[in-house]
Structure formats: C-alpha cells, structure tokens
Enzyme design. Structure first.
Site, PDB file in Angstrom:
ATOM      1  N   PRO A   1     -63.387  -9.282  -8.049  1.00  8.72           N
ATOM      2  CA  PRO A   1     -63.378 -10.095  -9.252  1.00  8.72           C
ATOM      3  C   PRO A   1     -63.630 -11.563  -8.947  1.00  8.72           C
ATOM      4  CG  PRO A   1     -61.151  -9.431  -8.634  1.00  8.72           C
ATOM      5  CD  PRO A   1     -62.038  -9.151  -7.495  1.00  8.72           C
ATOM      6  N   GLU A   2     -64.292 -12.236  -9.873  1.00  9.68           N
ATOM      7  CA  GLU A   2     -64.481 -13.673  -9.794  1.00  9.68           C
ATOM      8  C   GLU A   2     -63.548 -14.301 -10.828  1.00  9.68           C
ATOM      9  OE1 GLU A   2     -68.716 -14.646  -9.623  1.00  9.68           O
ATOM     10  OE2 GLU A   2     -69.146 -12.570  -9.131  1.00  9.68           O
TER      11      GLU A   2
END
Length: 274
Positions: A2-3
């Site tokens: 995830p960013e």
DNA sequence: ACAGGAACCTGATAGC
DNA sequence: TGCTATCAGGTTCCTG
C-alpha cells in the site's frame, strides 16, 4: 503493497472501531516481524493497554496507547490489518493477532512477511529512521510548490527515483509516482534538475490530484490490498499508465511502455511523456 | 550524490 | 501436469 492513499483508507476504516478498545491479548506467530523491542517485550508492553488514537504518517500507521506508548506498523509490500470478530476464520497469512476487550480482533496478515512492527514510548520514535526522516506529504501544508521546485533543482538523478524517496516526499509509491508523471507529461528517466518551471507546476498539482483521487476511490486494489474491513478499493479503474503495458494511452492511443527505472517496473506513454 | 544490485521473503502467474 | 523463471503497492544497505 500500500501507498499513502491505501494506508489512509486503512486508518479510516479502523479508527472508530479501535479507539477506546483495550488490547487483551497479543498472539505473535512470526516474531521476526517485530523490529523493536523484542517480540516478548512487544507483547508484554502492549497487552492490557487501551488504544487512544490511530494516526498515519506517510505509509506508517501509529496506534497510540495509554501511558504514552505507541505501536507502529509498516505494511511494506503485502501487509494487511483486518478487523473482525475474534472467532472469524483467520487469514491464510495471519502473523500477529490483537484480541480486543469487545470480543473482536485485529490481525496483521502478510504473505511475504516483509512488514515491520514496533512498540515504544512516544519519545523513542526517533529510532524508526524511515519515520523520523520522512519528508512532507502531498496534500499537507508543508508540501508546497516551492519545496518541490527547489528539491528538483538540487537533484542530479532521475525524477522517478527522487519522487520515490520518502525523505523527499512522504507517501508516494510506485503506482502513484508513475501516475503523477503521466499526468504531468514528464518522462520517468528525466533528470530532476532538467524539469522546467511549467512542468513543476503541472507535477505539483498532479501529485496532489493523484493522491486525493486515490483516497477518494478507496485506494488501488491491484492484487491484494484491502482496507480494515476486507474491502477493495476502486482506483485501479482510474489508472492512466500503471499496469497498462501495451494498452493504448488514454490521451493519444500510443501503446504504453514498461521499462525499469530506479529498480522498479515503470509505465509511461512514450508520446505524451518527454 | 547517485546508480545499481542485493537483501529481506513468499506467492501468483507465465512460459516451456 | 510440472518444473523454472519472473515479477510484485517497499525500504535499506553496500559497492563502485
């Protein structure tokens, strides 16, 4: 995996359910994920503590506990935090379980086991260098056009590597960097100091827009990203270049190219990005 | 300063 | 079917 937008969505999906709860029991099935202190100490100091806050900084999640303690989690590539009833069938890759005082649990699941967890007092956060040295985040007051402009000017390397560097900007990752550069019309291998004034303007707004849209769409579920309730995001349906190798550019129809830049798979339109 | 590669790990998938 | 190679939303460390 995830960013920043995905981590933000995870935070939002867990916040109301966790804050005010007390951690009754911690099961650590894979001790090496605990980077500070030891797994035994982690378990000892978090058990019995009430969760008082949940915040995010870049891609880090910070679970504030009573007594000025904090649990810090970085999901790296495949980490997930899943909230459910304690008697729910556990995730296939469940590594750590936090049992709560209301009969629910939050499990940390991670197939590649690259994620990292810490527990410490607030005044020890400096120990986590990735956290303490992080640059300003998109959409924040500290991330200004001028900051971006001056930063680019000072850098001799290619722009993609710089945008991925969390010391420069906190929260961007491989997908959102490719997307930001695509919207700004900048080739990922361009030298950072060669970017023109008008290109910086475009890049500044594209970075903010891409992050804002990512959050609005609940994150990008390319493979296994899920929020705290196991729900997928939908930003993958809005991507311009990432994952679209050989597919036509949405602007000009030229096939999207995939190359390697800064050690990462990199997608761009050879016509629109120069 | 910066580029490139390795390391940390495991699973999904593509190709033969 | 089954083996092998490749790739993966991240970060850090080492070498040149």
């Amino acid at each position: 995996m995830p960013e920043m937008p995905e981590v933000e969505i995870i935070k939002r999906s867990l916040q109301d359910r966790l804050v005010g709860r007390t951690i009754q029991q911690v099961d650590i099935m894979l001790p090496r994920l605990i980077k500070w202190p030891t797994a035994d100490r982690f378990q000892a100091i978090t058990t019995g503590k009430k969760i008082t806050s949940l915040t995010r900084r870049g891609k880090y999640l910070l679970f504030g506990l009573e007594d000025d303690l904090v649990i810090v989690v970085h999901l790296r590539m495949t980490g997930k935090l899943l909230y459910s009833s304690a008697n729910t069938q556990q995730d296939r890759f469940s590594r750590i379980k936090f049992y709560l005082d209301n009969g629910d649990m939050m499990q940390y699941a991670d197939s590649r086991t690259l994620g990292t967890l810490y527990a410490m007092s607030l005044d020890e956060l400096w120990r986590i260098t990735g956290l303490s040295s992080m640059g300003p985040e998109p959409l924040s007051e500290d991330f200004t056009l001028n900051y971006l402009k001056e930063g680019l000017k000072k850098h001799k390397g290619n722009i993609k590597a710089l945008l991925l560097n969390q010391r420069f900007i906190g929260g961007l990752g491989n997908i959102y960097v490719d997307e930001s550069l695509a919207i700004a019309g900048i080739h990922p291998e361009r030298k950072a100091d060669s970017v023109t004034e008008s290109e910086v303007d475009k890049l500044f707004s594209s970075i903010n827009a891409v992050i804002r849209d990512g959050i609005e769409h609940g994150g990008t579920t390319f493979r296994d990203y899920r929020d705290g309730n196991g729900h997928s995001g939908s930003h993958q349906f809005h991507l311009r270049v990432y994952g679209r190798k050989l597919l036509p550019c949405l602007i000009c129809g030229t096939p999207i190219v995939k190359i390697e830049v800064a050690g990462r798979g990199t997608h761009y339109c050879p016509n629109c990005q120069r």
